[in-house]
Scaffold this motif. Structure first.
Motif, PDB file in Angstrom:
ATOM      1  N   LYS A   1      13.113  44.919  43.511  1.00 36.50           N
ATOM      2  CA  LYS A   1      12.643  45.716  41.565  1.00 36.50           C
ATOM      3  C   LYS A   1      14.332  45.736  41.422  1.00 36.50           C
ATOM      4  N   LEU A   2      15.455  46.158  41.837  1.00 35.69           N
ATOM      5  CA  LEU A   2      16.911  46.458  41.527  1.00 35.69           C
ATOM      6  C   LEU A   2      17.193  45.605  40.109  1.00 35.69           C
ATOM      7  N   PRO A   3      17.406  44.866  40.202  1.00 38.27           N
ATOM      8  CA  PRO A   3      17.893  43.818  38.662  1.00 38.27           C
ATOM      9  C   PRO A   3      16.942  44.190  37.467  1.00 38.27           C
ATOM     10  N   PHE A   4      15.521  43.750  37.646  1.00 37.63           N
ATOM     11  CA  PHE A   4      14.744  44.314  36.611  1.00 37.63           C
ATOM     12  C   PHE A   4      14.733  45.973  36.017  1.00 37.63           C
ATOM     13  N   SER A   5      15.724  46.557  37.143  1.00 35.67           N
ATOM     14  CA  SER A   5      15.440  47.616  36.229  1.00 35.67           C
ATOM     15  C   SER A   5      16.674  47.992  35.303  1.00 35.67           C
ATOM     16  N   ASP A   6      17.545  46.913  34.697  1.00 41.24           N
ATOM     17  CA  ASP A   6      18.516  46.519  33.947  1.00 41.24           C
ATOM     18  C   ASP A   6      18.945  45.168  33.956  1.00 41.24           C
ATOM     19  N   TYR A   7      18.099  44.802  32.689  1.00 40.49           N
ATOM     20  CA  TYR A   7      18.326  43.549  32.503  1.00 40.49           C
ATOM     21  C   TYR A   7      19.431  43.020  31.660  1.00 40.49           C
ATOM     22  N   LYS A   8      19.829  44.173  30.894  1.00 42.99           N
ATOM     23  CA  LYS A   8      21.759  43.682  30.553  1.00 42.99           C
ATOM     24  C   LYS A   8      22.904  43.814  31.526  1.00 42.99           C
ATOM     25  N   ASN A   9      23.051  44.671  32.344  1.00 41.87           N
ATOM     26  CA  ASN A   9      23.565  44.307  33.716  1.00 41.87           C
ATOM     27  C   ASN A   9      23.985  43.602  33.878  1.00 41.87           C
ATOM     28  N   TRP A  10      22.368  43.250  35.054  1.00 46.64           N
ATOM     29  CA  TRP A  10      21.591  41.801  35.466  1.00 46.64           C
ATOM     30  C   TRP A  10      22.101  40.196  34.435  1.00 46.64           C
ATOM     31  N   LEU A  11      21.995  40.320  32.736  1.00 45.29           N
ATOM     32  CA  LEU A  11      22.700  39.293  32.606  1.00 45.29           C
ATOM     33  C   LEU A  11      24.323  39.013  32.762  1.00 45.29           C
ATOM     34  N   ILE A  12      25.309  40.192  32.299  1.00 43.73           N
ATOM     35  CA  ILE A  12      26.509  40.677  32.814  1.00 43.73           C
ATOM     36  C   ILE A  12      26.801  39.724  34.038  1.00 43.73           C
ATOM     37  N   PHE A  13      26.391  39.916  35.333  1.00 45.69           N
ATOM     38  CA  PHE A  13      26.193  40.187  36.121  1.00 45.69           C
ATOM     39  C   PHE A  13      26.126  37.926  36.939  1.00 45.69           C
ATOM     40  N   GLY A  14      24.542  37.735  35.551  1.00 45.89           N
ATOM     41  CA  GLY A  14      24.927  36.787  36.069  1.00 45.89           C
ATOM     42  C   GLY A  14      25.648  35.311  35.130  1.00 45.89           C
ATOM     43  N   ILE A  15      25.940  35.803  34.366  1.00 45.06           N
ATOM     44  CA  ILE A  15      26.981  35.042  33.102  1.00 45.06           C
ATOM     45  C   ILE A  15      28.101  34.949  34.808  1.00 45.06           C
ATOM     46  N   ILE A  16      28.748  35.577  34.989  1.00 46.50           N
ATOM     47  CA  ILE A  16      29.676  36.013  36.509  1.00 46.50           C
ATOM     48  C   ILE A  16      29.107  34.575  37.622  1.00 46.50           C
ATOM     49  N   THR A  17      28.017  34.616  37.427  1.00 42.92           N
ATOM     50  CA  THR A  17      26.967  33.622  38.725  1.00 42.92           C
ATOM     51  C   THR A  17      27.381  32.548  38.116  1.00 42.92           C
ATOM     52  N   LEU A  18      26.784  32.720  37.540  1.00 40.93           N
ATOM     53  CA  LEU A  18      27.108  31.106  36.535  1.00 40.93           C
ATOM     54  C   LEU A  18      28.322  30.074  36.687  1.00 40.93           C
ATOM     55  N   LEU A  19      29.643  31.457  35.651  1.00 40.64           N
ATOM     56  CA  LEU A  19      30.802  30.448  36.268  1.00 40.64           C
ATOM     57  C   LEU A  19      31.491  30.351  37.186  1.00 40.64           C
ATOM     58  N   SER A  20      30.781  30.884  38.301  1.00 40.17           N
ATOM     59  CA  SER A  20      31.547  30.847  39.510  1.00 40.17           C
ATOM     60  C   SER A  20      30.421  29.192  39.916  1.00 40.17           C
ATOM     61  N   THR A  21      29.935  29.142  39.649  1.00 36.06           N
ATOM     62  CA  THR A  21      28.881  27.707  39.946  1.00 36.06           C
ATOM     63  C   THR A  21      29.744  26.426  39.156  1.00 36.06           C
ATOM     64  N   ILE A  22      30.292  27.379  37.870  1.00 36.90           N
ATOM     65  CA  ILE A  22      30.256  26.056  36.991  1.00 36.90           C
ATOM     66  C   ILE A  22      31.778  25.694  37.464  1.00 36.90           C
ATOM     67  N   PHE A  23      33.000  26.503  37.547  1.00 38.66           N
ATOM     68  CA  PHE A  23      34.066  26.598  37.744  1.00 38.66           C
ATOM     69  C   PHE A  23      34.163  25.619  39.951  1.00 38.66           C
ATOM     70  N   GLY A  24      33.271  25.848  40.372  1.00 37.64           N
ATOM     71  CA  GLY A  24      33.095  25.671  41.427  1.00 37.64           C
ATOM     72  C   GLY A  24      32.855  23.809  41.368  1.00 37.64           C
ATOM     73  N   ALA A  25      32.397  23.491  40.475  1.00 42.35           N
ATOM     74  CA  ALA A  25      31.593  22.051  40.318  1.00 42.35           C
ATOM     75  C   ALA A  25      32.476  21.012  39.409  1.00 42.35           C
ATOM     76  N   TYR A  26      34.481  21.454  38.627  1.00 42.14           N
ATOM     77  CA  TYR A  26      35.048  21.460  38.891  1.00 42.14           C
ATOM     78  C   TYR A  26      35.935  20.761  39.059  1.00 42.14           C
ATOM     79  N   THR A  27      35.712  19.160  40.088  1.00 45.82           N
ATOM     80  CA  THR A  27      36.992  18.654  41.158  1.00 45.82           C
ATOM     81  C   THR A  27      37.779  17.549  40.303  1.00 45.82           C
ATOM     82  N   SER A  28      37.239  17.026  39.157  1.00 44.76           N
ATOM     83  CA  SER A  28      37.783  15.890  38.955  1.00 44.76           C
ATOM     84  C   SER A  28      39.078  16.448  37.143  1.00 44.76           C
ATOM     85  N   GLY A  29      39.905  15.247  36.900  1.00 47.90           N
ATOM     86  CA  GLY A  29      40.648  15.774  35.800  1.00 47.90           C
ATOM     87  C   GLY A  29      42.251  15.796  36.401  1.00 47.90           C
ATOM     88  N   ASN A  30      42.858  16.306  34.576  1.00 46.42           N
ATOM     89  CA  ASN A  30      43.969  16.369  34.582  1.00 46.42           C
ATOM     90  C   ASN A  30      44.538  17.563  36.117  1.00 46.42           C
TER      91      ASN A  30
END
Length: 253
Positions: free
Chosen positions: A12-41
């Motif tokens: 139930k913890l994440p549901f007790s604070d949607y704002k901080n959960w969303l902020i942390f969710g953006i961080i885990t999302l960025l981790s996935t996006i950065f981890g998938a970027y393997t081609s380019g300059n």
């Protein structure tokens, strides 16, 4: 606190604070996006890799801070403190890596001592490129050595996993990496929790993780955005809920 209450509060913890959960969710999302970027300059890839590492350390740091909050009686998601989270993340990664290296080294020693490595190298060197049949004695040596290595490896990795969980609790409580390897203290704390309760906690946590993982797998099938939804919601949820659960378990000691 019994296990049902422990997991109920954690889930139930994440549901007790949607704002901080969303902020942390953006961080885990960025981790996935950065981890998938393997081609380019090359330079761009390097910069993205560095940013990905920083974000990943923050993720580990928030997990440890969530565990610390549970140990200290907090009932909320910790706010992001980049410097603190990175330091905690580095410490967590060091502890986790060492807890993986030790059983890996022990398993390699057993593989050598049991003759598994030697027989495997002999088979690869002398028979893999030819049609000649491998002598039965060598096959037997390989199979016996592999069996011993696998069994010992599984046992050693499970033992160190049991130690690692409480070791991370000690790290969260003390902030000391060396405290995470105080095996006498770890065994004492597990004894205080109760070995039966501790093992039951791990089994239940594993079952819950599988269920959440299946839900994430279904969401991930959504075209184009599925994996990003998983990274934003499911990944962040798992990190927060399970680290909080470990903190509650550790507090029982």
């Amino acid at each position: 606190m019994d296990l049902s209450d422990m997991f109920s509060e954690s889930l139930k913890l994440p549901f007790s604070d949607y704002k901080n959960w969303l902020i942390f969710g953006i961080i885990t999302l960025l981790s996935t996006i950065f981890g998938a970027y393997t081609s380019g300059n090359g330079i761009v890839v390097l910069v993205v890799a560095i940013l990905g590492l920083i974000v990943e350390l923050i993720t580990y740091g928030v997990g440890l801070d969530t565990m610390r909050g549970a140990i200290n009686g907090s009932t909320s998601i910790p706010t992001i403190d980049v410097t603190k989270n990175i330091v905690d993340g580095i410490k967590s990664c060091v502890v986790i890596i060492i807890y993986c290296i030790i059983p890996a080294i022990i398993t390699l020693i057993v593989a050598y001592a049991s003759g598994f490595l030697g027989s495997m190298m002999e088979i690869l060197a002398n028979y893999s490129a030819t049609s000649a049949s491998v002598p039965q004695t060598l096959v037997t040596s390989f199979e016996l050595g592999m069996g011993v290595t696998v069994i010992v490896g599984i046992i050693v990795f499970v033992i160190f996993m049991l130690f690692e969980i409480i070791g991370l609790g000690l790290l969260a409580e003390t902030g000391s990496i060396s405290a995470a390897f105080n095996f006498s203290e770890i065994i004492s704390k597990i004894g205080s929790i109760g070995w039966g309760k501790y093992i039951a906690f791990i089994i239940i946590a594993g079952v819950i993780a599988v269920v959440i993982g299946m839900i994430g797998g279904i969401i991930g099938l959504i075209p184009a955005i599925g994996s990003y939804i998983v990274a934003l919601i499911i990944n962040s949820y798992i990190i927060l809920a399970f680290n909080y659960a470990i903190g509650l378990l550790y507090r029982e000691a």
